[in-house]
Design an enzyme around this catalytic site. Structure first.
Site, short mmCIF file in Angstrom:
data_model
loop_
_atom_site.label_atom_id
_atom_site.label_comp_id
_atom_site.label_asym_id
_atom_site.label_seq_id
_atom_site.Cartn_x
_atom_site.Cartn_y
_atom_site.Cartn_z
N ALA A 247 42.47 8.51 10.85
CA ALA A 247 42.03 9.62 10.00
C ALA A 247 42.63 9.53 8.60
O ALA A 247 43.42 8.63 8.28
CB ALA A 247 42.39 10.94 10.66
N HIS A 248 42.26 10.51 7.76
CA HIS A 248 42.67 10.51 6.36
C HIS A 248 44.18 10.64 6.20
O HIS A 248 44.85 11.33 6.96
CB HIS A 248 41.97 11.65 5.60
CG HIS A 248 42.21 13.01 6.18
ND1 HIS A 248 41.34 13.58 7.08
CD2 HIS A 248 43.20 13.89 5.99
CE1 HIS A 248 41.80 14.77 7.42
NE2 HIS A 248 42.93 14.99 6.78
#
Length: 338
Positions: A247-248
């Site tokens: 994820a980010h």
């Protein structure tokens, strides 16, 4: 860090007065103060605007004095007096409105706009297979192979002797040398940033990057999301298996191994040399030390010190987990009397 204009087209600076009129936020500060970039609270500087949502108790941690902050009413009194503020019910949503007014991802703009970028720089020894797209502003290094129907987005920089698999897509990313992306890998898409808006759930805009360092391998159909305002980083010689989700704003250290179906939530830190078994899941903002081993299917919700081995869901030190499993088996299958 500043928004990287190789990936995001700047639409122009705005004044605090313009922001207040655009968003309906209540301004406390000079209307003529100029804002030229958007940032996270941790790294905003004098020309940046960030957001701060508070329960009314925790003060914002500011490494530099920001140009302005978007805050909720509970957090307003916690901001230093010399920092301009825009008070809004939904600070993160308002900050997203400001970001979209100032920048637009190049890869989402019309081809006529992308033509403003320089033509792609492709080394003469690179191989671009049929159907592949290399966008303006991109660079492809010596000996790199871009597979059929792969898409290399505007501004993407790919080093030497890389392999980009068939159908892979790469946006808002910087790749080192000897990087391998297997077929169908998705690099640099927006992450799963969901925020509250006036009408319900909204997608948060992402204006960060992905950085894949030298000798990284990303498996088939794995996804690595770009940062919100910073970078998602995968360190040298880290190997990510097929069908994984990174994820980010995640940072994976050097020589980390992530087995198939691994899922790592936003802003996680994983230290050098750690080993994540198949189907491991890590909750957001967790820190994993160097040389940690997580057993297959572990669900991790808290920090782990360097060198430890954990397993189970919720994950815990491996010996404790194995004792609990053994006890539960005994309770479920008691020995029958003679």
């Amino acid at each position: 860090m500043s928004t990287d204009t190789r990936f995001y087209a700047p639409l122009g600076s705005v004044t605090l007065g313009q922001i207040a009129r655009l968003t309906g936020a209540e301004l406390h500060g000079d209307e003529q103060s100029l804002i030229s970039d958007v940032a996270a609270l941790s790294n905003c500087t004098a020309r940046d605007i960030a957001f701060f949502e508070s329960d009314g108790r925790a003060k914002p941690i500011l490494n530099h004095e920001p140009g302005a902050l978007v805050v909720n009413e509970d957090g307003r009194h916690l901001v230093p007096d010399d920092v301009p503020v825009l008070v809004a019910k939904l600070p993160r949503y308002v900050h997203g409105q400001i970001a979209r007014a100032m920048f637009q991802p190049w890869h989402l703009m019309p081809a006529s706009e992308q033509a403003r970028l320089p033509p792609p720089a492709i080394h003469e020894s690179a191989i671009i297979q049929s159907g592949a797209v290399v966008s303006n502003g991109a660079a492809i290094g010596a000996g790199t192979v871009v597979g059929s129907n792969a898409v290399i987005g505007p501004g993407v920089q790919i080093g030497r002797h890389c392999v980009i698999g068939a159908g892979a897509t790469v946006f808002c990313a910087l790749l080192g040398d000897h990087v391998s992306l297997l077929s169908g890998a998705r690099i640099g898409e927006a992450g799963f940033g969901v925020m509250s808006g006036p009408s319900g759930a909204e997608d948060a805009p992402h204006f960060g990057r992905v950085i894949l360092q030298d000798h990284v391998t990303i498996g088939a159909n794995s996804c690595i999301d770009r940062g919100v305002f910073g970078d998602t980083i995968v360190g040298e010689r880290t190997k990510v298996d097929n069908l994984c989700q990174i994820a980010h704003n995640v940072v994976l250290g050097r020589s980390v191994v992530v087995a198939a179906f691994g899922g790592i939530s936003g802003s996680v830190r994983v230290g050098d040399g750690s080993l994540l078994g198949g189907r491991v899941g890590i909750a957001d903002h967790v820190s994993v030390g160097e040389g940690v081993s997580l057993a297959a299917s572990a669900g991790l919700f808290r920090d782990v010190a360097a060198g430890e081995t954990w397993g189970g869901t919720p994950a815990k030190p491996i010996r404790q987990w194995m004792r609990e499993v053994a006890w539960l088996q005994k309770q479920a299958n008691p020995k029958k009397p003679g």
